[in-house]
Design a protein around this motif. Structure first.
Motif, short mmCIF file in Angstrom:
data_model
loop_
_atom_site.label_atom_id
_atom_site.label_comp_id
_atom_site.label_asym_id
_atom_site.label_seq_id
_atom_site.Cartn_x
_atom_site.Cartn_y
_atom_site.Cartn_z
N ALA A 1 0.83 -1.21 0.00
CA ALA A 1 0.00 0.00 0.00
C ALA A 1 0.86 1.26 0.00
N ASP A 2 2.14 1.11 0.28
CA ASP A 2 3.08 2.23 0.26
C ASP A 2 3.91 2.25 -1.02
N GLY A 3 3.56 1.42 -1.97
CA GLY A 3 4.28 1.39 -3.25
C GLY A 3 5.46 0.44 -3.27
N LEU A 4 5.63 -0.35 -2.21
CA LEU A 4 6.66 -1.39 -2.22
C LEU A 4 5.99 -2.65 -2.76
N HIS A 5 6.10 -2.82 -4.06
CA HIS A 5 5.28 -3.77 -4.79
C HIS A 5 5.30 -5.16 -4.17
N ARG A 6 4.16 -5.78 -4.22
CA ARG A 6 4.02 -7.14 -3.71
C ARG A 6 4.97 -8.09 -4.42
N GLY B 1 -11.86 -6.62 5.98
CA GLY B 1 -11.26 -5.50 5.25
C GLY B 1 -11.65 -5.62 3.79
N ILE B 2 -10.88 -6.39 3.03
CA ILE B 2 -11.03 -6.45 1.58
C ILE B 2 -12.47 -6.72 1.13
N GLY B 3 -13.19 -7.55 1.88
CA GLY B 3 -14.57 -7.88 1.49
C GLY B 3 -15.49 -6.66 1.46
N GLN C 1 -18.39 -4.94 -14.66
CA GLN C 1 -17.97 -5.87 -15.74
C GLN C 1 -16.53 -6.32 -15.56
N GLN C 2 -15.70 -5.40 -15.10
CA GLN C 2 -14.28 -5.71 -14.92
C GLN C 2 -13.90 -5.26 -13.51
N THR C 3 -13.85 -6.22 -12.61
CA THR C 3 -13.68 -5.92 -11.20
C THR C 3 -12.21 -5.71 -10.85
N VAL C 4 -12.02 -5.23 -9.64
CA VAL C 4 -10.68 -5.05 -9.09
C VAL C 4 -9.87 -6.34 -9.19
N ASP C 5 -10.49 -7.48 -8.91
CA ASP C 5 -9.74 -8.74 -8.95
C ASP C 5 -9.39 -9.16 -10.37
N TYR D 1 -6.22 -6.69 -3.45
CA TYR D 1 -5.76 -5.84 -2.35
C TYR D 1 -4.73 -4.81 -2.85
N GLU D 2 -3.77 -5.28 -3.67
CA GLU D 2 -2.73 -4.35 -4.13
C GLU D 2 -3.29 -3.36 -5.16
#
Lengths: 345, 345
Positions: free
Chosen positions: A262-267, B206-208, B314-318, B329-330
């Motif tokens: 979430a701070d830009g330190l990529h997963r 959270g994510i849900g 139509q095109q979700t975050v996931d 999440y990212e």
């Protein structure tokens, strides 16, 4: 205090601008779009104006407004996306110069803001922004009658010096602009480093100012220190983090530090071979990078540090980007809003 | 106006919270760390408080301060990173409840803020945050004497329902907390969906809430519309974008839209099979995603749209995250600061 600390060295930034400027005999502007490549366009703009930059480039009119408020009247601010519907008031009130990309934008500009400063962006083969040759041929005389302040284009492959596209775009740019008696600009950082043929009247480096490749002589501008929240000792076979992704092969001491994707330190960093530093000592990141936290193997340290450093002159933006499978440009502009930021210089 | 538009549906967010709450018989809190998963913790917190949430979780004390200012006195705000050096003043002034992770943090808390609300985070095998079993055994009676408001832990593999780690962490949590007569929490979204055994006294999704997996019944919360800056026609063989990465195999019409990796639309998307939508019609993203711009093949559209949509039902975050090789999440927490944001509901 469990937020990480991002330190931005404005002296290094100004030195990078001066060193790039010294490579040219033309004007050297500065690209500060994407909020100054994530480092605060206002602070970056102020430092570069003090160093001598007189012209700045942003992506959108809204970015120009924020920059104008920071650097005051005087320096030029150009907008790559040109004159979009709804931009007119901002362009006028904040003295922003749109780089017109299309006939539509040109008609809008001449109708709504006659006499207001503008440039023209020409497409020389990247096919992303700018007028096509045929479009330019049709409107060129009308445009020149309104006295554009700049004719510009952008290189698609300048970070690969030997790519034949560079010479091809150069040739096209010359054909589109020769003899028109208007200042010209083709080169960002990569183009500036290609040599004088590419410089024309104005170079406009971006990434090189911020310590990123392809300007390999650039000074690092950012340092990022991650506070240690806690440490723990693991037995052989214990796992760390989401998905049990890392398993201790020896008795290990693990530090949990405050910063994550979430701070830009990529997963994606969690899958690479990345370390963080306690002074000169490299400590491997272990397990997945999570949203707010990273876990680090500090077994080989004699003492528990109060922070670990993930970005500095030992581990640059490009090295970290490489480990995440991306480029320094993306790493820099991803650095998040949660850091405690301080500016030196 | 050449900035993209991010619309956040607070009604959908509240519905997601209510639907998750309906799956439990315990209290349902809300995790709003990382600035409300990138959507503004203040707006998200206000909407969820109105829906009935009485307890919120953030990553750091600084996030708790911003949230308290938005939602006012009353709701509980807990801090996962616990009581760090320098946090005491913020914890006291803004009535934040640290989840103490270590003996160090516990000693600091009892010394500096005696009588101030706290919880204890226990490690049940993730080895990231929380007290180890031996540490807890040593301080448990002292801690209980100070009346903690919550004993909590976090699951490492809850997004994989069949992972044996889930049952193992559950068993460990029970062993560490049974019979202590303090409210308990083990489950975030994934744990909540594992069933009643994992719920204890408080679930903390959270994510849900934000429409992300593993809550497959969640409503999408975000829509992201990208304005078209200009269009152009390409002949067969012409290339688009950095590195000439895409070549037209047919006469093509290309739209350039305003948003890029500096806005959290990962550069890796350019390598995937991603599209953007004009109404119901999918248009492929072509060429590399650049810092501020994306290029789209709109050849099959009858008309030129004024915007294209990259995130909606139509095109979700996931789906977008999957194309970028990461997780929802990212993607969510990367959404940038440059969008024009509007909130509905």
């Amino acid at each position: 205090m469990s937020t990480a600390k991002l330190t931005i060295n404005l002296d290094a930034l100004a030195t990078n601008w001066r060193n790039l400027d010294a490579l040219t005999t033309c004007e050297t502007a500065a690209v500060v779009k994407a909020n100054g490549y994530g480092l605060d366009a206002g602070r970056v703009g102020q430092a570069l104006a003090k160093a001598g930059a007189r012209n700045f480039f942003v992506a959108a009119a809204e970015e120009g407004v924020a920059l104008r408020r920071a650097i005051g009247a005087g320096p030029g601010i150009s907008v790559f996306s040109g004159h979009m519907e709804g931009d007119s008031k901002l362009l006028r009130e904040f003295q922003l110069t749109p780089m017109l990309n299309s006939l539509d934008q040109m008609l809008r500009h001449f109708e709504v803001l006659p006499g207001h400063s503008f440039g023209v962006q020409l497409d020389t083969g990247m096919n992303r922004l700018g007028m096509e040759a045929a479009e330019w041929a049709a409107v060129r005389d009308i445009a020149l009658g309104q006295q554009p302040v700049l004719l510009m284009s952008h290189l698609a492959c300048a970070d690969e010096p030997n790519h034949p596209m560079n010479a091809q775009q150069l040739q096209t740019f010359i054909e589109l602009t020769n003899g028109l008696d208007v200042p010209r600009s083709l080169a960002a950082t990569g183009g500036l480093l290609l040599g004088r043929n590419y410089h024309f009247d104005l170079c406009r480096p971006g990434i090189g100012l911020y310590g990123g490749l392809p300007f390999s002589d650039g000074l690092p501008v950012v340092q990022l220190d991650l506070p240690v929240i806690q440490t723990r000792d693991l037995d052989v076979g214990e796992t760390v983090g989401y998905g049990n992704a890392w398993t201790a092969a020896r008795p290990s001491r693990i530090a949990t530090v405050a910063a994550g994707y979430a701070d830009g330190l990529h997963r994606a960093l969690g899958a690479g071979e990345i370390g963080v530093f306690a002074g000169q000592t490299r400590c491997p990141v272990v397990g997945r990078v999570s949203m707010d936290l990273i876990t680090v193997d500090i077994t080989d340290l004699a003492d528990t540090p109060d922070h670990l450093t993930i970005l500095d002159e030992q581990q640059t933006v490009d090295m970290l980007a490489d480990a995440a499978g991306t480029i320094g440009y993306e790493l820099l502009t991803s650095l998040g809003a949660r850091y405690a930021r301080s500016y030196t210089g």
